[in-house]
Design a protein around this motif. Sequence first.
Motif, PDB file in Angstrom:
ATOM      1  N   GLY A 143       0.812  -1.217   0.000  1.00 52.53           N
ATOM      2  CA  GLY A 143       0.000   0.000   0.000  1.00 52.53           C
ATOM      3  C   GLY A 143       0.842   1.263   0.000  1.00 52.53           C
ATOM      4  N   MET A 272      -7.410   1.022  -7.513  1.00 55.72           N
ATOM      5  CA  MET A 272      -6.203   1.728  -7.087  1.00 55.72           C
ATOM      6  C   MET A 272      -5.489   2.382  -8.264  1.00 55.72           C
ATOM      7  N   CYS A 359      -9.163   7.723   2.108  1.00 50.43           N
ATOM      8  CA  CYS A 359      -8.649   6.726   1.163  1.00 50.43           C
ATOM      9  C   CYS A 359      -7.482   5.957   1.764  1.00 50.43           C
ATOM     10  N   VAL A 363      -7.040   1.926   2.232  1.00 47.45           N
ATOM     11  CA  VAL A 363      -5.940   1.139   1.665  1.00 47.45           C
ATOM     12  C   VAL A 363      -5.228   0.334   2.747  1.00 47.45           C
TER      13      VAL A 363
END
Length: 515
Positions: A143, A272, A359, A363
């Motif tokens: 991530g 993504m 966000c 993630v």
Amino acid sequence: MTKAIKPWSALFALCLGFFMVMLDMTIVNTAVPSMVRELGTELTAVIWVTSVYLLAYAVPILPAGRLGDRLGPKRVFVAGLVVFTGASLWCGLSGGVETLIAARAVQGLGAALMTPQTTAFITHLFPPDERGPALGAWGSVAGVAMITGPVLGGVLVDRFGWEWIFFANVPIGLIALALTAIHVPDWRPGNSHRFDLLGILLFGAGLFGVVFGIQSGWTYGWECAGAGVLLLGCFVLWQRVNRREPLLPLRIFRDRGFSLGAATAVLVGFAMTGTLLVLAVYLQSVLGLSPTGAGLLTAPLALMSGAVAPFAGRLSDRANPKYPLMFGLFSLCGGLCVLSLVTIPASSPPALIPGLLLCGLGVGFIFSPMGNVTLNSVERSLVGSASGIFNTARQIGGVLGGAAAGLVLQARTSASIADRANEAAAGLPPEFRQRFVSGLAADVPALPPEIAGQARELASQVTHAALTDAVKVAFSLPVGTLILGLLCAAALRRSRVEPRPIGRNGSPDRMTAAP
């Protein structure tokens, strides 16, 4: 005397190489304007610098997992790391876009050799009831690397030039090689796998056709995408009739947890990649931020993701992993909705931070629970294939997400710019309106000075407004896929923690592959 294995030291070495792999998926986005300018090429060609990497990464992952089972994950990981590091140097030395695309394809091949070995090693180094923190660290690397790509890329492009987004990999790769040689055990599952060459060719050609069709169909027509879908259908059919050892063992999809986890991985990869591409276009082309400014604005997303990912990994051990995963998908979806609401031509960059933080929270909660629930569902003899399929699923989603986002941006901008130009032309004298609509500011030099200045300003407003319209529509793609991902996650069942059989030395045999 057998050398004691330190699982976390080995995982650190593996994650360092994996960090470079994930970083290079997004770091190029901030360098696109510089590459177009300095390489003297078109935007369409530079987009292939990203697409060819993702394609070359996604296609060989499945056979790379098999190769690790056969030759040993450490050997394949080291080979991939050498290829990746050498290709990074080649990328930085490229003098033309064609050479750069070729070097990126080789770099993607190196990435494909490395990635499935990292997840396979986690199943070997850590017993099932201790994999949560390890997968949390792995998920944090994935991530954070994907999100910090724009930040690091912006700084390197502004300070040193686009070449340094590739040169920076060389010292990291050398350090990763040294640490891998010292800390990673030379474990060999001992499986003698066949390689499904026809399956590899059908899968690679089909995926290339679909991506090329989506990305370039606007220019060359959509027949290539149709041919790609047909080839992928032939690939699935071949996997059903191949009785030896198919590239994609379809029986692995009988497991509900693995099937839904892999589907979620596709959707997350799509969301993504599409999000980061759309965000880069908005920040630089609409708000006018520099590569460094655009990258730094996304830093809160990266920091939040890295902070919560280890916690999400521990939580996925103690609770049903589907609930942290659902929370992450919901948070990421909510963050994108917030970003879409504040996306206007004159938006203030700080107004985006709440959406970016949300966000980042999402993630951080997605990767480790998703990996945990997916890989812990399969039988031991299929772990190598499962890790390859899992990583391939995420990369296929990324390839399709980037291509779809680019298509929507291009199509919606073209449609919106005509409408916006007609609206803006109302502010000009009647005799100049049609000329403005036809070519925007192209005819400004022929206009009287007082009209030319006004036309230039209106043209800038039209372009920014059209791009903003396109960005808003493009944000709906990842939002829609994340909603589908939520449905898949909701249908997951908690996988049973497998027992730890005792190996020859009395220690848990964490990865016993079937012959």
